[in-house]
Design a protein around this motif. Structure first.
Motif, PDB file in Angstrom:
ATOM      1  N   LEU A 121       7.809   0.499  -6.656  1.00  0.00           N
ATOM      2  CA  LEU A 121       8.568   1.674  -7.104  1.00  0.00           C
ATOM      3  C   LEU A 121      10.065   1.495  -6.863  1.00  0.00           C
ATOM      4  O   LEU A 121      10.885   1.985  -7.644  1.00  0.00           O
ATOM      5  CB  LEU A 121       8.070   2.926  -6.396  1.00  0.00           C
ATOM      6  CG  LEU A 121       6.676   3.394  -6.802  1.00  0.00           C
ATOM      7  CD1 LEU A 121       6.245   4.579  -5.957  1.00  0.00           C
ATOM      8  CD2 LEU A 121       6.624   3.738  -8.288  1.00  0.00           C
ATOM      9  N   ARG A 122      10.414   0.776  -5.792  1.00  0.00           N
ATOM     10  CA  ARG A 122      11.827   0.559  -5.465  1.00  0.00           C
ATOM     11  C   ARG A 122      12.556  -0.184  -6.587  1.00  0.00           C
ATOM     12  O   ARG A 122      13.720   0.083  -6.861  1.00  0.00           O
ATOM     13  CB  ARG A 122      11.919  -0.237  -4.159  1.00  0.00           C
ATOM     14  CG  ARG A 122      13.300  -0.453  -3.633  1.00  0.00           C
ATOM     15  CD  ARG A 122      13.265  -1.164  -2.292  1.00  0.00           C
ATOM     16  NE  ARG A 122      12.442  -2.359  -2.322  1.00  0.00           N
ATOM     17  CZ  ARG A 122      12.932  -3.595  -2.494  1.00  0.00           C
ATOM     18  NH1 ARG A 122      14.211  -3.794  -2.630  1.00  0.00           N
ATOM     19  NH2 ARG A 122      12.109  -4.629  -2.514  1.00  0.00           N
ATOM     20  N   LYS A 160      11.528  -0.070  -9.691  1.00  0.00           N
ATOM     21  CA  LYS A 160      11.160   0.660 -10.909  1.00  0.00           C
ATOM     22  C   LYS A 160      10.099  -0.065 -11.749  1.00  0.00           C
ATOM     23  O   LYS A 160      10.118  -0.020 -12.972  1.00  0.00           O
ATOM     24  CB  LYS A 160      12.402   0.968 -11.742  1.00  0.00           C
ATOM     25  CG  LYS A 160      13.368   1.881 -11.017  1.00  0.00           C
ATOM     26  CD  LYS A 160      14.620   2.109 -11.836  1.00  0.00           C
ATOM     27  CE  LYS A 160      15.569   3.050 -11.171  1.00  0.00           C
ATOM     28  NZ  LYS A 160      15.987   2.768  -9.841  1.00  0.00           N
ATOM     29  N   ASP A 161       9.173  -0.746 -11.077  1.00  0.00           N
ATOM     30  CA  ASP A 161       8.049  -1.401 -11.742  1.00  0.00           C
ATOM     31  C   ASP A 161       6.835  -0.477 -11.650  1.00  0.00           C
ATOM     32  O   ASP A 161       5.923  -0.696 -10.871  1.00  0.00           O
ATOM     33  CB  ASP A 161       7.756  -2.751 -11.083  1.00  0.00           C
ATOM     34  CG  ASP A 161       6.580  -3.462 -11.732  1.00  0.00           C
ATOM     35  OD1 ASP A 161       6.315  -3.209 -12.914  1.00  0.00           O
ATOM     36  OD2 ASP A 161       5.922  -4.252 -11.029  1.00  0.00           O
ATOM     37  N   VAL A 162       6.858   0.574 -12.462  1.00  0.00           N
ATOM     38  CA  VAL A 162       5.821   1.601 -12.397  1.00  0.00           C
ATOM     39  C   VAL A 162       4.459   1.024 -12.779  1.00  0.00           C
ATOM     40  O   VAL A 162       3.449   1.354 -12.165  1.00  0.00           O
ATOM     41  CB  VAL A 162       6.190   2.805 -13.292  1.00  0.00           C
ATOM     42  CG1 VAL A 162       5.091   3.857 -13.288  1.00  0.00           C
ATOM     43  CG2 VAL A 162       7.504   3.405 -12.834  1.00  0.00           C
ATOM     44  N   THR A 187       2.472  -0.687  -9.977  1.00  0.00           N
ATOM     45  CA  THR A 187       2.014   0.096  -8.822  1.00  0.00           C
ATOM     46  C   THR A 187       0.524   0.420  -8.878  1.00  0.00           C
ATOM     47  O   THR A 187      -0.049   0.778  -7.858  1.00  0.00           O
ATOM     48  CB  THR A 187       2.786   1.424  -8.696  1.00  0.00           C
ATOM     49  OG1 THR A 187       2.557   2.202  -9.865  1.00  0.00           O
ATOM     50  CG2 THR A 187       4.264   1.182  -8.503  1.00  0.00           C
TER      51      THR A 187
END
Length: 80
Positions: free
Chosen positions: A51-52, A54-56, A59
């Protein structure tokens, strides 16, 4: 994901130690509970790392593994 390569050996050992701790927890409950906690924290850290950056999409797998890892933790605590 931005994780330094020098952390990889530590992360590998942590994952292996968690798996071995879960197996040992079959015979010694406190070790199993602590190992399960470690595994949950390991995969929660993986979710936060994805998430840090922005690789949703990335996750999903660590989130599922963290959720599945909660089962032995909760069962271990409930039957301690």
């Amino acid at each position: 994901m931005g994780v330094p390569r020098r952390w990889f050996p530590f992360l590998a050992v942590a994952k292996i130690a968690g798996a071995l701790g879960l197996l040992a927890g079959i015979f010694y409950r406190p070790l199993g509970v602590l190992a399960a906690l470690g595994v949950v924290l390991y995969f929660a850290g993986a979710v936060v790392t994805h998430l840090r950056v922005k690789d949703v999409k990335g996750t999903l797998i660590p989130a599922v593994l963290a959720a599945v890892s909660l089962a032995p933790l909760l069962l271990g605590i409930a039957t301690w």
